[in-house]
Design a protein around this motif. Structure first.
Motif, PDB file in Angstrom:
ATOM      1  N   GLU A 110       0.836  -1.207   0.000  1.00  0.00           N
ATOM      2  CA  GLU A 110       0.000   0.000   0.000  1.00  0.00           C
ATOM      3  C   GLU A 110       0.870   1.255   0.000  1.00  0.00           C
ATOM      4  O   GLU A 110       1.994   1.238   0.493  1.00  0.00           O
ATOM      5  CB  GLU A 110      -0.886   0.047   1.255  1.00  0.00           C
ATOM      6  CG  GLU A 110      -2.034  -0.901   1.250  1.00  0.00           C
ATOM      7  CD  GLU A 110      -2.926  -0.665   2.464  1.00  0.00           C
ATOM      8  OE1 GLU A 110      -2.536   0.141   3.347  1.00  0.00           O
ATOM      9  OE2 GLU A 110      -3.999  -1.277   2.543  1.00  0.00           O
ATOM     10  N   LYS A 111       0.314   2.319  -0.562  1.00  0.00           N
ATOM     11  CA  LYS A 111       0.877   3.679  -0.417  1.00  0.00           C
ATOM     12  C   LYS A 111      -0.245   4.600   0.036  1.00  0.00           C
ATOM     13  O   LYS A 111      -1.312   4.623  -0.582  1.00  0.00           O
ATOM     14  CB  LYS A 111       1.463   4.185  -1.741  1.00  0.00           C
ATOM     15  CG  LYS A 111       2.862   3.666  -2.024  1.00  0.00           C
ATOM     16  CD  LYS A 111       3.493   4.401  -3.182  1.00  0.00           C
ATOM     17  CE  LYS A 111       4.908   3.924  -3.433  1.00  0.00           C
ATOM     18  NZ  LYS A 111       5.810   4.300  -2.334  1.00  0.00           N
ATOM     19  N   ARG A 112       0.011   5.336   1.094  1.00  0.00           N
ATOM     20  CA  ARG A 112      -0.984   6.280   1.624  1.00  0.00           C
ATOM     21  C   ARG A 112      -0.488   7.706   1.379  1.00  0.00           C
ATOM     22  O   ARG A 112       0.654   8.018   1.679  1.00  0.00           O
ATOM     23  CB  ARG A 112      -1.204   6.056   3.120  1.00  0.00           C
ATOM     24  CG  ARG A 112      -1.831   4.709   3.414  1.00  0.00           C
ATOM     25  CD  ARG A 112      -2.010   4.475   4.892  1.00  0.00           C
ATOM     26  NE  ARG A 112      -2.691   3.214   5.131  1.00  0.00           N
ATOM     27  CZ  ARG A 112      -4.011   3.098   5.255  1.00  0.00           C
ATOM     28  NH1 ARG A 112      -4.774   4.203   5.174  1.00  0.00           N
ATOM     29  NH2 ARG A 112      -4.568   1.920   5.455  1.00  0.00           N
ATOM     30  N   SER A 159       5.358  -3.082  -6.530  1.00  0.00           N
ATOM     31  CA  SER A 159       5.788  -1.756  -6.069  1.00  0.00           C
ATOM     32  C   SER A 159       6.004  -0.811  -7.246  1.00  0.00           C
ATOM     33  O   SER A 159       5.736   0.392  -7.150  1.00  0.00           O
ATOM     34  CB  SER A 159       7.079  -1.874  -5.251  1.00  0.00           C
ATOM     35  OG  SER A 159       8.129  -2.390  -6.046  1.00  0.00           O
ATOM     36  N   ASP A 163       4.122   2.701  -7.640  1.00  0.00           N
ATOM     37  CA  ASP A 163       4.796   4.004  -7.779  1.00  0.00           C
ATOM     38  C   ASP A 163       4.329   4.740  -9.024  1.00  0.00           C
ATOM     39  O   ASP A 163       4.104   5.958  -9.007  1.00  0.00           O
ATOM     40  CB  ASP A 163       6.316   3.783  -7.859  1.00  0.00           C
ATOM     41  CG  ASP A 163       6.885   3.303  -6.546  1.00  0.00           C
ATOM     42  OD1 ASP A 163       6.211   3.508  -5.505  1.00  0.00           O
ATOM     43  OD2 ASP A 163       7.999   2.736  -6.550  1.00  0.00           O
ATOM     44  N   LEU A 166       0.802   6.131  -8.512  1.00  0.00           N
ATOM     45  CA  LEU A 166       0.820   7.339  -7.669  1.00  0.00           C
ATOM     46  C   LEU A 166       1.334   8.538  -8.454  1.00  0.00           C
ATOM     47  O   LEU A 166       0.794   9.640  -8.352  1.00  0.00           O
ATOM     48  CB  LEU A 166       1.696   7.095  -6.444  1.00  0.00           C
ATOM     49  CG  LEU A 166       1.869   8.287  -5.499  1.00  0.00           C
ATOM     50  CD1 LEU A 166       0.510   8.745  -4.965  1.00  0.00           C
ATOM     51  CD2 LEU A 166       2.809   7.934  -4.344  1.00  0.00           C
TER      52      LEU A 166
END
Length: 1175
Positions: A110-112, A159, A163, A166
């Motif tokens: 996850e990325k927040r 990942s 990236d 995002l």
């Protein structure tokens, strides 16, 4: 279930109903799984389950994701779904789609991302999540899911895909803030901006939401435009806004004028040209230099500027010098119409200039008799419209100001509607409320009106001016106009009421009630004061105070803005319109005993240019707001890096390179919130400067800001360090120490501490320079004038005119016509020496003034005949002739008047009570006018101050000031002149006892001297007026004064003598009698004893208490003359010289050095002046 025909299969362990429901909810959410409406989960094999979707598209989106991760309390479940082919059964499909048991499951990452609330709202309302979800399913190998709550959450097993996803979101979406200023930030221009931006937004959002616009009000009349959405659309709206600001927003440009005189006649110049203004305003101004302020839409300003520049470049100029001093006055008065006709007929502008003697000036002879160049005269106050009023910025509360008038805002005619009104009522109580109500009942106030209310004695003012205000409604609203009108009215009232010398304002408006932006409130106040400065006269108003509370969060900003605006208004058109501008935080320079200059500076240390700058830091956090951040921002990253690497022990300093800071070195210190360490650091800083041969250093208030130490503690520590270092070490290089203090309360703490610690230093305060004082003319006695006096009365003999026109012929014709007009108005008259013989010095001064005001020239004949020639305008010359004739006729009358005044002066004494409580005798002329009730024109005291007189009340009121004083008439006896502080006495009255009023200054003076050493209560003070005793005392005083005139005179002192009820009456009537010596003691001789301190005489031994406990003490005038040490056997003072037995001392004392007791042996050497009754 026929509606759910699109099946998918997955393999899992035995699932409970609750787990199956959670898995179904996962597939229902398009955001989580890509799915949509689906049926219940069915078990079709041991570990095989089926879920069916209503729509084919939902099924396909679910299949596009390789894995589906669902969180359970026992752990995360990863499902792999597959679709049955036409030839395959469900069991085969499940087996082919299920992962092998020996394959490891991939972990979901996850990325927040924290996004601005406005951007989160936009993403939610625009459906951007679903768009990105679909895009990522097609673009990436591994699915990327997005979830939006208080933050944006992106999930994927890759990942790299995470990236990239995002980066796509952050690249596509943005928030931009554009600040509007000036006219664009407030209506009506703001309304136009909103209309344009909303139209552009609607076009961008067709057919889907792409961008959103909001308008956010900011401080001090600013507005922020916030743009949220897709980058491309945000940029387009920014371009729309930028284009509007460039082409439509009102702006200002300055166009320099080639001649300062054009400022005052710019409208006339425009009428001579073809310049079209086209919605552009042209306003001439002297500030910051002679120019035209061109205001209007930016797209139109350039065009008007070009036309105006062209017209100005074609302007021709020339100067005409007329050899007659009254030419300018003539063309400003009766010749004004003729000059204007020349201007209009020749199409030129004519402006007066100061007299010049320069090769650049074109001189033109007028045919008038030549007049030699006169001496230069001092500038007269009349040459400046207003120069008597000083401006002062005070720090404190308006309630505590000691001025004639306080100006107070109010709303809806309620004095308690504002904070300052409440404070005043708390201080003054019901008396102020009653005064206000009685005045308010007589009128109805409109916004901008002023209500005058008499102030109670509990306040430090005489009057209160209440301004009826309105809450803020914009820069073009009624609130600004009402406040401006009210302030102007207050200043006008101060001038009209001639007794007002001082007035105090606060910055009205920025509070919670009126809600003015601070800068707008300051601008209204300072512009009103500036406009007042340009008026014809300030009357008696000598001081305007602007009071700023020092403990408010915006106090520093308020002070700087007020000071800046008032500084701008100090000068207009090259002339100073106020006497001076001072403040409580003006820089203070002290020259210490070592010769080092210590300067307290209220300001920012980053503005200093000293050799060394001291930075206060904790050597850890360099970005915290404060002095450290400010210094390092200027110094640059290299200094920051050097500082981070430094290892500094407690109480030590660290010297770094200056970087980009304009100094030789920066010393970094940490005070550790310890006064002792701070003091030692200052000593170390000064030692570093001296050993490095550096001349100046700037030191901040170490630990007073972010450090949180009390400013008084910091001030004491730093100043002790300065004192120690400069007094114990010989300084050969360091000459200047600047203590730079950015906070008002810190500056005031340093100022108070420095004044006490360096009380003997030479102190200079730096403020806006004061105008040169014009010395007041001293009153001179009438006397005959000599011929030499007449030499100094000539005035400037040149009048210079500037001609501006668009053609050479127009300018030449106008110069010729103006010269001819003046030539026809001139004449000259010569007076012989004998005609002037009767003129006095006062007459000559009046004659000089007439010559000056009429613009004439007086010239003495140098051949020795003593004649005087007056030349100039005919009317002026005729007035001089009439004045000289009147002077000659009045010469005899003046001589007789002088004799009458002198005769009356010996018999009657008129006195006025001075501000110090002492009676002062009025001059002979005022004495004569009062005695003959000739006071319609007022009187003038010995200091030249003029007063209006009310003889019925025996009062005088100062004409230039709000001051009232008592008058007194004393009729002297033929052989005795009354002391000025006595009351009148009848011819047959020898003794008069006057009970002093406790409110009188005379009472307070006697009481205060008594109370310095005695704590008992004063019950009564009586003045004793004994004519016989005082006459004898004055004779003795003259004898001693004559005898000791080379050695200090009579040595009159006010001393104390305790007494009893039995002796009191005798002393009052017959004086001090040395025959009673020995009643209490005769340690220093057989005379009368007097004490220096009242405490000695208050002893019950000398002031024996009466039955009711009261005691009595005389305050005596004692002639101590020349004194020596007394002994108990002395009956008279000893001889001063053994060879001259008749030359004796005048008194004796208990000790020669600092005596506390005096003894006199002559009864007339002491006079009982006052009798004090105390208990």
């Amino acid at each position: 279930m026929d509606n759910y025909q699109h099946h998918l299969f997955f393999e899992a362990r035995d699932l409970t109903d609750r787990e199956k429901n959670k898995i179904r909810r996962h597939f229902l959410k398009k955001r989580d799984s890509g799915g949509g409406e689906c049926g219940m989960i069915e078990k079709i094999g041991d570990n095989t389950y089926k879920i069916s979707f209503k729509e084919k598209e939902d099924q396909e989106r679910v299949l596009q994701r390789k894995f589906h991760n669902i969180a359970f309390p026992s752990g995360e479940l990863q499902l792999t779904v597959s679709q049955a082919g036409e030839s395959q059964g469900p069991e085969n499909v499940v087996q082919s789609g299920a992962p092998k048991h020996d394959e490891p499951k991939k972990k979901v990452m996850e990325k927040r991302v924290n996004l601005p609330p406005d951007l989160i709202a936009f993403i939610t309302s625009s459906g951007a999540i679903s768009k990105y979800q679909a895009c990522f399913q097609q673009s990436f190998r591994n699915p990327v899911s997005l979830d939006l709550g208080s933050e944006l959450v992106l999930s994927s097993v890759s990942s790299d895909d995470l990236d990239e996803a995002l980066a796509v979101v952050l690249r596509d979406l943005s928030v931009a803030n554009v600040e509007l200023q000036g006219a664009a930030a407030v209506p009506p221009d703001l309304d136009r901006v909103k209309e344009i931006m909303i139209k552009a937004k609607n076009e961008a959002n067709c057919p889907e939401l792409r961008v959103d616009v909001s308008f956010i009000p900011g401080p001090s009349g600013t507005t922020k435009v916030r743009l949220v959405g897709y980058n491309k659309n945000v940029d387009k709206l920014k371009e729309v806004l930028h284009e509007y600001q460039i082409n439509q927003v009102g702006t200002q440009e300055l166009l320099k004028l080639p001649f300062p005189e054009l400022v005052d006649c710019f409208d006339k110049f425009l009428s001579m040209t073809d310049v079209k203004q086209n919605r552009v305003t042209l306003k001439p101004s002297h500030v910051p230099y002679p120019c035209v302020v061109v205001s209007g839409p930016r797209c139109l300003i350039k065009e008007v500027q070009a036309e105006l520049s062209k017209a100005l470049s074609s302007l021709l100029s020339d100067r005409l010098v007329l050899d007659g001093p009254g030419a300018q006055q003539y063309f400003q008065a009766e010749g004004k119409v003729s000059k204007e006709l020349v201007e209009s007929s020749c199409h030129v502008l004519i402006r007066e200039q100061q007299g010049l003697n320069s090769p650049n000036v074109k001189s033109s002879s007028t045919g008038v008799t030549p007049i030699p160049t006169p001496r230069t005269l001092q500038t007269s106050p009349r040459s400046i419209a207003v120069n008597r009023t000083s401006l002062e910025i005070k720090l404190g509360s308006l309630v505590d100001e000691q001025v004639n008038v306080l100006v107070v805002p109010m709303l809806s005619s309620q004095p308690t509607s504002t904070r300052i009104g409440n404070c005043l009522l708390k201080r003054a109580g019901s008396a102020l409320k009653s005064n206000f109500d009685s005045m308010a009942a007589t009128c109805t106030l409109a916004p901008g009106d002023v209500l005058q209310v008499d102030a109670p004695s509990s306040l430090g003012c005489s009057k209160l001016f209440f301004i009826e205000c309105l809450p803020w409604d914009g820069v073009r609203g009624q609130s600004v106009q009402a406040l401006s009108n009210g302030l102007k009215r207050c200043l006008d009232l101060c001038v009209q009421q001639h007794l007002v010398c001082s007035v105090a304002f606060t910055v009205i408006g920025p509070g919670i009630l009126l809600k003015f932006p601070l800068r707008e409130a300051i601008q209204v106040l300072t512009e009103s004061i500036g406009q007042f400065g340009l008026t014809a006269s300030s009357g008696s108003l000598s001081s305007i105070h602007i009071v700023i509370k020092p403990d408010y969060p915006d106090s520093e900003q308020c002070y700087h803005d007020v000071y800046k605006q008032l500084s701008i208004h100090m000068n207009q058109g090259g002339q100073a319109i106020f006497r001076s501008l001072r403040s409580d935080v003006d820089d203070i320079t002290m020259t210490l005993s070592s010769g080092v200059k210590l300067q307290l500076v209220f300001g920012d240390i980053t503005n200093e240019t000293t050799d060394v700058i001291v930075n206060t830091t904790n050597f850890r956090n360099f970005q915290k707001d404060g002095v450290c951040k400010d210094i390092l921002t200027v110094a640059g990253p290299e200094v920051v890096a050097e500082l981070k690497a430094a290892i500094v022990n407690r109480g030590q300093s660290f010297a770094s390179h200056p970087g980009y800071f304009p100094c030789e070195a920066i010393l970094h210190v940490n005070g550790h919130k310890d006064a002792g360490i701070i003091e030692q650091l200052v000593c170390d800083v000064i030692e570093y400067c001296e050993t490095s041969e550096l001349e100046s250093v700037a030191i901040p208030a170490i630990c007073a800001g972010a450090g949180g130490l009390d400013p008084g503690v910091v001030a004491s520590a730093i100043l002790r360090g300065v004192k120690t270092a400069t007094s114990t070490t010989s300084l050969n290089f360091l000459t200047d120490i600047h203590l730079v203090l950015i906070k008002i309360n810190v500056f005031l703490a340093f100022k108070e501490e420095a004044m006490q610690m360096f009380s003997t230093a030479v102190i200079n305060r730096v403020s806006v320079p004061q105008l040169p004082q014009v010395q007041q003319k001293q009153q001179q006695p009438p006397s005959s004038v000599s011929s030499g006096t007449l030499h100094t009365t000539s005035t400037s003999n040149q009048s210079v005119f500037l001609f501006l026109g668009l053609s050479r012929k127009d300018v030449d014709d106008a110069m010729t016509k103006l010269k001819e007009l003046y030539q026809a108005q001139c004449s000259a008259q010569t007076f012989k020496k004998e005609e002037l013989a009767g003129l006095t010095a006062d007459d000559m001064e009046d004659l000089k003034q007439l010559v000056k005001t009429q613009g004439l020239c007086m010239q003495m004949d140098q051949s020795g005949q003593g004649s005087l020639t007056v030349s100039g305008l005919k009317d002026g010359v005729n007035q001089v002739m009439q004045m000289i004739n009147v002077f000659l006729q009045g010469s005899l009358r003046r001589e007789m008047r002088v004799r009458k005044e002198e005769d009356l002066y010996t018999r009657v004494a008129w006195c006025i009570l001075g501000h110090n409580g002492n009676w002062q005798r009025l001059p002979k002329t005022a004495n004569h006018n009062l005695e003959n009730k000739d006071v319609a024109g007022g009187i003038e005291d010995a200091q030249g101050i003029k007063w209006r007189v009310d003889l019925q009340k025996f009062e005088a009121t100062r004409i230039m000031g709000f001051v009232t004083a008592k008058l007194k008439r004393l009729v002297n006896l033929s052989d005795f002149t009354f002391p000025l502080y006595w009351d009148n006495m009848a011819d047959d009255e020898n003794l008069k006892v006057v009970v002093l009023q406790p409110s009188s200054q005379e009472y307070r003076t006697v009481k205060e001297a008594f109370k310095r050493t005695v704590s008992k209560t004063v019950m009564k003070i009586e003045r004793l007026q004994n004519v016989h005793l005082r006459r004898a005392y004055e004779v003795q005083k003259k004898n001693l004064s004559d005898k000791n005139k080379q050695e200090g005179g009579a040595g009159e002192k006010l001393l104390y003598h305790g007494t009893t009820e039995d002796n009191c009456d005798s002393i009052m009537k017959t004086g001090f009698n040395r025959r009673f010596a020995g009643q209490n003691a005769t340690s220093y001789g057989l005379g009368t004893y007097f004490a220096v301190k009242a405490s000695y005489s208050a002893s019950p031994t000398y002031s024996r208490p009466a039955f009711d406990g009261t005691q009595l003490m005389f305050v005596a005038r004692v002639l101590t003359g020349l004194y020596t040490q007394g002994t108990s056997s002395m009956k008279v003072p000893p001889p001063r010289n053994a060879l001259q037995s008749d030359d004796r001392y005048d008194s004796v004392v208990n000790r020669i050095n600092n005596p506390s007791m005096y003894v006199v042996f002559h009864d007339n050497q002491a006079y009982p002046d006052y009798l004090i009754t105390f208990k």
